[in-house]
Design a protein around this motif. Structure first.
Motif, PDB file in Angstrom:
ATOM      1  N   VAL A 131       0.865  -1.175   0.000  1.00 24.72           N
ATOM      2  CA  VAL A 131       0.000   0.000   0.000  1.00 24.72           C
ATOM      3  C   VAL A 131       0.905   1.230   0.000  1.00 24.72           C
ATOM      4  CG1 VAL A 131      -1.863   1.247   1.162  1.00 24.72           C
ATOM      5  CG2 VAL A 131      -1.723  -1.243   1.385  1.00 24.72           C
ATOM      6  N   ILE A 132       0.779   2.051  -1.038  1.00 21.19           N
ATOM      7  CA  ILE A 132       1.544   3.295  -1.133  1.00 21.19           C
ATOM      8  C   ILE A 132       0.596   4.439  -0.822  1.00 21.19           C
ATOM      9  CG2 ILE A 132       2.865   4.810  -2.652  1.00 21.19           C
ATOM     10  CD1 ILE A 132       3.872   2.319  -4.099  1.00 21.19           C
ATOM     11  N   VAL A 133       0.978   5.270   0.166  1.00 21.49           N
ATOM     12  CA  VAL A 133       0.089   6.307   0.683  1.00 21.49           C
ATOM     13  C   VAL A 133       0.670   7.697   0.429  1.00 21.49           C
ATOM     14  CG1 VAL A 133      -1.205   7.089   2.711  1.00 21.49           C
ATOM     15  CG2 VAL A 133      -0.600   4.678   2.494  1.00 21.49           C
ATOM     16  N   ILE A 134      -0.211   8.613   0.002  1.00 18.22           N
ATOM     17  CA  ILE A 134       0.183  10.002  -0.251  1.00 18.22           C
ATOM     18  C   ILE A 134      -0.844  10.938   0.379  1.00 18.22           C
ATOM     19  CG2 ILE A 134      -1.051  10.332  -2.452  1.00 18.22           C
ATOM     20  CD1 ILE A 134       1.529  11.726  -3.519  1.00 18.22           C
ATOM     21  N   CYS A 135      -0.419  12.160   0.683  1.00 14.09           N
ATOM     22  CA  CYS A 135      -1.329  13.215   1.132  1.00 14.09           C
ATOM     23  C   CYS A 135      -0.810  14.521   0.527  1.00 14.09           C
ATOM     24  CB  CYS A 135      -1.409  13.274   2.657  1.00 14.09           C
ATOM     25  SG  CYS A 135       0.119  13.811   3.469  1.00 14.09           S
ATOM     26  N   GLN A 136      -1.063  15.640   1.166  1.00 12.45           N
ATOM     27  CA  GLN A 136      -0.607  16.904   0.599  1.00 12.45           C
ATOM     28  C   GLN A 136       0.879  17.156   0.874  1.00 12.45           C
ATOM     29  OE1 GLN A 136      -2.628  18.715  -1.425  1.00 12.45           O
ATOM     30  NE2 GLN A 136      -0.807  19.887  -1.935  1.00 12.45           N
ATOM     31  N   SER A 137       1.312  16.892   2.130  1.00 15.48           N
ATOM     32  CA  SER A 137       2.685  17.229   2.502  1.00 15.48           C
ATOM     33  C   SER A 137       3.509  16.050   3.015  1.00 15.48           C
ATOM     34  CB  SER A 137       2.672  18.304   3.583  1.00 15.48           C
ATOM     35  OG  SER A 137       2.125  17.775   4.771  1.00 15.48           O
ATOM     36  N   GLY A 138       2.842  14.948   3.331  1.00 16.19           N
ATOM     37  CA  GLY A 138       3.534  13.792   3.895  1.00 16.19           C
ATOM     38  C   GLY A 138       3.206  13.549   5.352  1.00 16.19           C
ATOM     39  N   MET A 139       2.543  14.481   5.999  1.00 15.23           N
ATOM     40  CA  MET A 139       2.201  14.344   7.422  1.00 15.23           C
ATOM     41  C   MET A 139       1.046  13.366   7.628  1.00 15.23           C
ATOM     42  SD  MET A 139       4.267  16.163   9.220  1.00 15.23           S
ATOM     43  CE  MET A 139       3.401  16.269  10.760  1.00 15.23           C
ATOM     44  N   ARG A 140      -0.050  13.569   6.914  1.00 24.62           N
ATOM     45  CA  ARG A 140      -1.207  12.677   7.080  1.00 24.62           C
ATOM     46  C   ARG A 140      -0.895  11.278   6.560  1.00 24.62           C
ATOM     47  NH1 ARG A 140      -5.789  16.345   4.417  1.00 24.62           N
ATOM     48  NH2 ARG A 140      -3.920  17.241   3.486  1.00 24.62           N
ATOM     49  N   SER A 141      -0.116  11.202   5.480  1.00 26.18           N
ATOM     50  CA  SER A 141       0.221   9.868   4.963  1.00 26.18           C
ATOM     51  C   SER A 141       1.115   9.127   5.954  1.00 26.18           C
ATOM     52  CB  SER A 141       0.868   9.949   3.574  1.00 26.18           C
ATOM     53  OG  SER A 141       2.037  10.744   3.591  1.00 26.18           O
ATOM     54  N   ASN A 142       1.961   9.853   6.668  1.00 24.00           N
ATOM     55  CA  ASN A 142       2.793   9.222   7.694  1.00 24.00           C
ATOM     56  C   ASN A 142       1.905   8.680   8.821  1.00 24.00           C
ATOM     57  OD1 ASN A 142       5.453   8.462   8.473  1.00 24.00           O
ATOM     58  ND2 ASN A 142       5.469  10.073  10.000  1.00 24.00           N
ATOM     59  N   ALA A 143       0.884   9.451   9.189  1.00 26.70           N
ATOM     60  CA  ALA A 143      -0.070   8.980  10.206  1.00 26.70           C
ATOM     61  C   ALA A 143      -0.848   7.774   9.668  1.00 26.70           C
ATOM     62  CB  ALA A 143      -1.033  10.100  10.594  1.00 26.70           C
ATOM     63  N   ALA A 144      -1.174   7.809   8.382  1.00 30.21           N
ATOM     64  CA  ALA A 144      -1.936   6.713   7.761  1.00 30.21           C
ATOM     65  C   ALA A 144      -1.136   5.410   7.734  1.00 30.21           C
ATOM     66  CB  ALA A 144      -2.345   7.106   6.346  1.00 30.21           C
ATOM     67  N   VAL A 145       0.146   5.486   7.394  1.00 34.82           N
ATOM     68  CA  VAL A 145       0.942   4.250   7.355  1.00 34.82           C
ATOM     69  C   VAL A 145       1.112   3.669   8.756  1.00 34.82           C
ATOM     70  CG1 VAL A 145       2.117   4.689   5.149  1.00 34.82           C
ATOM     71  CG2 VAL A 145       3.185   5.464   7.261  1.00 34.82           C
ATOM     72  N   LYS A 146       1.193   4.529   9.762  1.00 37.77           N
ATOM     73  CA  LYS A 146       1.260   4.046  11.149  1.00 37.77           C
ATOM     74  C   LYS A 146      -0.028   3.295  11.484  1.00 37.77           C
ATOM     75  CE  LYS A 146       4.289   7.598  13.058  1.00 37.77           C
ATOM     76  NZ  LYS A 146       4.443   8.715  13.987  1.00 37.77           N
ATOM     77  N   GLN A 147      -1.151   3.866  11.068  1.00 38.03           N
ATOM     78  CA  GLN A 147      -2.454   3.255  11.315  1.00 38.03           C
ATOM     79  C   GLN A 147      -2.557   1.908  10.595  1.00 38.03           C
ATOM     80  OE1 GLN A 147      -6.603   4.915  10.074  1.00 38.03           O
ATOM     81  NE2 GLN A 147      -5.803   6.239  11.694  1.00 38.03           N
ATOM     82  N   LEU A 148      -2.105   1.868   9.338  1.00 39.07           N
ATOM     83  CA  LEU A 148      -2.155   0.618   8.574  1.00 39.07           C
ATOM     84  C   LEU A 148      -1.277  -0.459   9.213  1.00 39.07           C
ATOM     85  CD1 LEU A 148      -2.156   2.053   4.937  1.00 39.07           C
ATOM     86  CD2 LEU A 148      -4.038   0.828   6.061  1.00 39.07           C
ATOM     87  N   LYS A 149      -0.107  -0.071   9.719  1.00 39.77           N
ATOM     88  CA  LYS A 149       0.772  -1.031  10.410  1.00 39.77           C
ATOM     89  C   LYS A 149       0.039  -1.629  11.614  1.00 39.77           C
ATOM     90  CE  LYS A 149       4.826  -1.714   9.926  1.00 39.77           C
ATOM     91  NZ  LYS A 149       5.523  -2.818   9.251  1.00 39.77           N
ATOM     92  N   LYS A 150      -0.646  -0.787  12.382  1.00 33.08           N
ATOM     93  CA  LYS A 150      -1.390  -1.260  13.556  1.00 33.08           C
ATOM     94  C   LYS A 150      -2.524  -2.193  13.151  1.00 33.08           C
ATOM     95  CE  LYS A 150      -0.469   2.612  16.634  1.00 33.08           C
ATOM     96  NZ  LYS A 150      -0.962   3.890  17.153  1.00 33.08           N
ATOM     97  N   LEU A 151      -3.048  -2.002  11.939  1.00 33.69           N
ATOM     98  CA  LEU A 151      -4.152  -2.830  11.446  1.00 33.69           C
ATOM     99  C   LEU A 151      -3.655  -4.126  10.801  1.00 33.69           C
ATOM    100  CD1 LEU A 151      -6.420  -0.037   9.912  1.00 33.69           C
ATOM    101  CD2 LEU A 151      -6.878  -1.379  11.979  1.00 33.69           C
ATOM    102  N   GLY A 152      -2.325  -4.338  10.821  1.00 38.29           N
ATOM    103  CA  GLY A 152      -1.779  -5.599  10.327  1.00 38.29           C
ATOM    104  C   GLY A 152      -1.245  -5.584   8.907  1.00 38.29           C
ATOM    105  N   PHE A 153      -1.143  -4.409   8.301  1.00 37.55           N
ATOM    106  CA  PHE A 153      -0.546  -4.310   6.971  1.00 37.55           C
ATOM    107  C   PHE A 153       0.966  -4.274   7.151  1.00 37.55           C
ATOM    108  CE2 PHE A 153      -4.810  -2.909   6.306  1.00 37.55           C
ATOM    109  CZ  PHE A 153      -5.114  -3.239   4.996  1.00 37.55           C
ATOM    110  N   SER A 154       1.667  -5.179   6.484  1.00 37.34           N
ATOM    111  CA  SER A 154       3.113  -5.253   6.703  1.00 37.34           C
ATOM    112  C   SER A 154       3.910  -4.534   5.620  1.00 37.34           C
ATOM    113  CB  SER A 154       3.555  -6.713   6.784  1.00 37.34           C
ATOM    114  OG  SER A 154       3.181  -7.387   5.600  1.00 37.34           O
TER     115      SER A 154
END
Length: 119
Positions: A83-106
């Protein structure tokens, strides 16, 4: 009194460092690297900006899943594919990848600089 100020300052610094440091186990790529990744059919591309931001400008391979809906919508993503994640500046996408990791995405990747760095 002085010791409390030091403790508070240390907590603020710790909070800021944790907010900006890339998540362990998350690949970080530039928008230049993203251009090659876009050719792959084995990847999922997620834009976590608001629908209004997405409507204004987006990369066609990306699906819009706003950050506040990501937890609920993650069930529609495959844990088998990157899963490749993007946002406007990289801040929200960084939060999103943390969330995905917690949800079991490796296999998650953050696009550094987001749409601001896209040309």
């Amino acid at each position: 009194m002085e010791i409390i100020q030091y403790i508070l300052m240390a907590l603020v610094i710790l909070f800021l460092v944790r907010k900006f440091i890339p998540t362990k186990g998350v690949r970080q790529i530039t928008t230049a690297q993203l251009k090659t990744e876009l050719k792959s059919k084995d990847k999922q591309f997620v834009d976590v900006r608001t629908p209004m931001e997405f409507k204004g400008n987006h990369i066609k391979q990306f699906k819009n899943i706003p950050l506040n809906a990501l937890k609920a919508e993650a069930k529609n993503l495959s844990k088998e594919k990157e899963v490749i994640v993007i946002c406007q500046s990289g801040m929200r996408s960084n939060a999103a990848v943390k969330q995905l990791k917690k949800l079991g995405f490796s296999n998650v990747t953050n696009v550094k600089g987001g749409m601001n760095a896209w040309s």
